[in-house]
Motif scaffolding. Structure first.
Motif, short mmCIF file in Angstrom:
data_model
loop_
_atom_site.label_atom_id
_atom_site.label_comp_id
_atom_site.label_asym_id
_atom_site.label_seq_id
_atom_site.Cartn_x
_atom_site.Cartn_y
_atom_site.Cartn_z
N GLY A 235 10.38 -2.56 -0.19
CA GLY A 235 11.02 -3.50 -1.09
C GLY A 235 10.16 -3.63 -2.34
O GLY A 235 9.74 -2.64 -2.93
N TYR A 236 9.87 -4.88 -2.70
CA TYR A 236 8.99 -5.10 -3.85
C TYR A 236 7.53 -5.27 -3.43
O TYR A 236 6.67 -5.53 -4.28
N VAL A 237 7.24 -5.18 -2.16
CA VAL A 237 5.88 -5.39 -1.68
C VAL A 237 5.05 -4.12 -1.87
O VAL A 237 5.38 -3.06 -1.36
N ASP A 238 3.95 -4.24 -2.61
CA ASP A 238 3.01 -3.15 -2.86
C ASP A 238 2.03 -3.09 -1.68
O ASP A 238 1.11 -3.90 -1.59
N LEU A 239 2.24 -2.15 -0.77
CA LEU A 239 1.45 -2.10 0.46
C LEU A 239 -0.02 -1.80 0.20
O LEU A 239 -0.89 -2.35 0.89
N LEU A 240 -0.31 -0.95 -0.77
CA LEU A 240 -1.69 -0.62 -1.05
C LEU A 240 -2.44 -1.83 -1.60
O LEU A 240 -3.57 -2.14 -1.16
N ALA A 241 -1.83 -2.51 -2.54
CA ALA A 241 -2.45 -3.71 -3.09
C ALA A 241 -2.59 -4.78 -2.01
O ALA A 241 -3.61 -5.48 -1.93
N PHE A 242 -1.59 -4.89 -1.15
CA PHE A 242 -1.64 -5.87 -0.05
C PHE A 242 -2.84 -5.60 0.86
O PHE A 242 -3.57 -6.52 1.23
N ALA A 243 -3.05 -4.34 1.22
CA ALA A 243 -4.14 -3.98 2.12
C ALA A 243 -5.50 -4.32 1.51
O ALA A 243 -6.36 -4.91 2.17
N VAL A 244 -5.68 -3.94 0.24
CA VAL A 244 -6.97 -4.18 -0.41
C VAL A 244 -7.22 -5.67 -0.60
O VAL A 244 -8.32 -6.17 -0.35
N LEU A 245 -6.19 -6.40 -1.04
CA LEU A 245 -6.33 -7.84 -1.23
C LEU A 245 -6.62 -8.55 0.08
O LEU A 245 -7.41 -9.51 0.13
N THR A 246 -6.00 -8.09 1.16
CA THR A 246 -6.20 -8.73 2.47
C THR A 246 -7.63 -8.55 2.97
O THR A 246 -8.24 -9.48 3.50
N VAL A 247 -8.18 -7.35 2.79
CA VAL A 247 -9.57 -7.12 3.18
C VAL A 247 -10.49 -8.09 2.43
O VAL A 247 -11.38 -8.72 3.01
N GLY A 248 -10.26 -8.20 1.13
CA GLY A 248 -11.07 -9.13 0.34
C GLY A 248 -10.88 -10.58 0.77
O GLY A 248 -11.85 -11.34 0.84
N SER A 249 -9.64 -10.96 1.08
CA SER A 249 -9.37 -12.35 1.45
C SER A 249 -10.04 -12.73 2.76
O SER A 249 -10.50 -13.86 2.93
N LEU A 250 -10.12 -11.80 3.70
CA LEU A 250 -10.79 -12.07 4.97
C LEU A 250 -12.27 -12.38 4.75
O LEU A 250 -12.85 -13.24 5.42
N ILE A 251 -12.88 -11.66 3.81
CA ILE A 251 -14.27 -11.92 3.46
C ILE A 251 -14.40 -13.31 2.85
O ILE A 251 -15.30 -14.10 3.18
N GLY A 252 -13.47 -13.64 1.92
CA GLY A 252 -13.51 -14.95 1.26
C GLY A 252 -13.33 -16.11 2.23
O GLY A 252 -14.00 -17.14 2.12
N ILE A 253 -12.42 -15.96 3.18
CA ILE A 253 -12.18 -17.01 4.17
C ILE A 253 -13.44 -17.27 4.98
O ILE A 253 -13.81 -18.42 5.27
N ARG A 254 -14.11 -16.20 5.35
CA ARG A 254 -15.35 -16.34 6.14
C ARG A 254 -16.44 -17.05 5.32
O ARG A 254 -17.18 -17.89 5.85
N LEU A 255 -16.53 -16.73 4.04
CA LEU A 255 -17.53 -17.36 3.19
C LEU A 255 -17.25 -18.85 2.96
O LEU A 255 -18.17 -19.66 2.87
#
Length: 286
Positions: A235-255
């Motif tokens: 659809g309109y979901v950019d899977l590559l951007a989603f994957a990279v952003l999610t990896v970063g967000s998991l780090i941010g949540i932990r911090l």
């Protein structure tokens, strides 16, 4: 074809873009835990800028940049909101009667908002985003009850109209703009007498129905579009951007997790408004 490949063929440029997405993903994780943003206020302006800057004006991706940014934002928001909700549940910040049935009405409004956004041009959504942020910032600054809180006031329950009509409105506007609803739920709960820590904590579970309804609707309704976005899109979901952003967000949540409940209430409120102003400036720059 990988995201941005056509416009930026050099691998160094791609690496820089992915690093930027990871760093901003980390920021979305931090803002999700501490401010209930879930990612939309960071992801939407960032992806919109990257997509329009890295593709020509006639490219389908550039023409659909705002829709892609919002759809991808709601997808990232699912992960952020669920994990942040669990963190706040463990910290004891969640109050059930503020979450349901408000969350159900928000889910209904989210479907309406996503359908409306698909049929509206990206520029209309962008200006709606700018307008709503501006109104919210002024409201938080001028109306009593957001910046200052009387510690002796007993929090009130939400009224029937606030729960039903308010919930549908929050869901529709949040999904239309791809921002998760925290910009509306936090001021609302704040004026019920809750602390910033409690209000921002409950913005996360209240963002889950927006994220789920928005993501599924954007995936389904993109089939009505004539744009060919490429293999990295559902659809309109950019899977590559989603994957990279999610990896970063998991780090941010932990911090950010150790800071839950430790920020002084007034400082928390001012920083919340400051973040809204920063996002408003970012998305306003053409």
């Amino acid at each position: 074809m990988p995201l941005y490949r056509r416009a930026l063929p050099h691998h160094g440029h791609l690496d820089m873009l992915y690093l930027l997405l990871t760093l901003f993903g980390c920021l979305t994780g931090i803002t999700a835990v501490l401010f209930g943003f879930g990612g939309g206020f960071v992801v939407v302006p960032l992806l919109y800028r990257l997509l329009t800057a890295s593709h020509g004006a006639d490219d389908p991706i550039s023409q659909s940049a705002m829709h892609i940014a919002i759809a991808t934002s709601t997808c990232v928001m699912i992960v952020n909101a669920l994990i942040a909700t669990d963190k706040h549940r463990r910290a004891g910040n969640l109050i059930r009667h503020y979450l349901w049935p408000l969350g159900g009405f928000i889910g209904v409004g989210a479907v309406v908002g996503a359908i409306a956004a698909v049929w509206v041009s990206g520029e209309v959504i962008r200006y709606a985003f700018i307008g709503y942020l501006g109104v919210t910032i002024v409201d938080c600054l001028l109306r009593r009850g957001f910046l200052t809180q009387n510690p002796h006031v007993i929090p009130r329950r939400l009224g029937a109209t606030e729960t039903s009509a308010g919930g549908v409105g929050i869901g529709a506007i949040a999904t239309f703009l791809g921002v998760g609803g925290s910009v509306m739920t936090v001021p609302l709960l704040r004026r019920c007498g809750l602390s910033m820590s409690q209000a921002t904590s409950m913005a996360n579970p209240l963002s889950v129905p927006v994220a789920l309804a928005g993501t599924l609707t954007y995936m389904a309704l993109a089939g009505f579009s004539q744009a060919e976005l490429g293999v990295w899109f559902v659809g309109y979901v950019d899977l590559l951007a989603f994957a990279v952003l999610t990896v970063g967000s998991l780090i941010g949540i932990r911090l950010a997790a150790p800071w839950i409940g430790r920020i002084p209430d007034r400082v928390h409120a001012w920083v919340y408004i400051g973040l809204l102003i920063i996002v408003l400036l970012c998305i306003s720059l053409k």
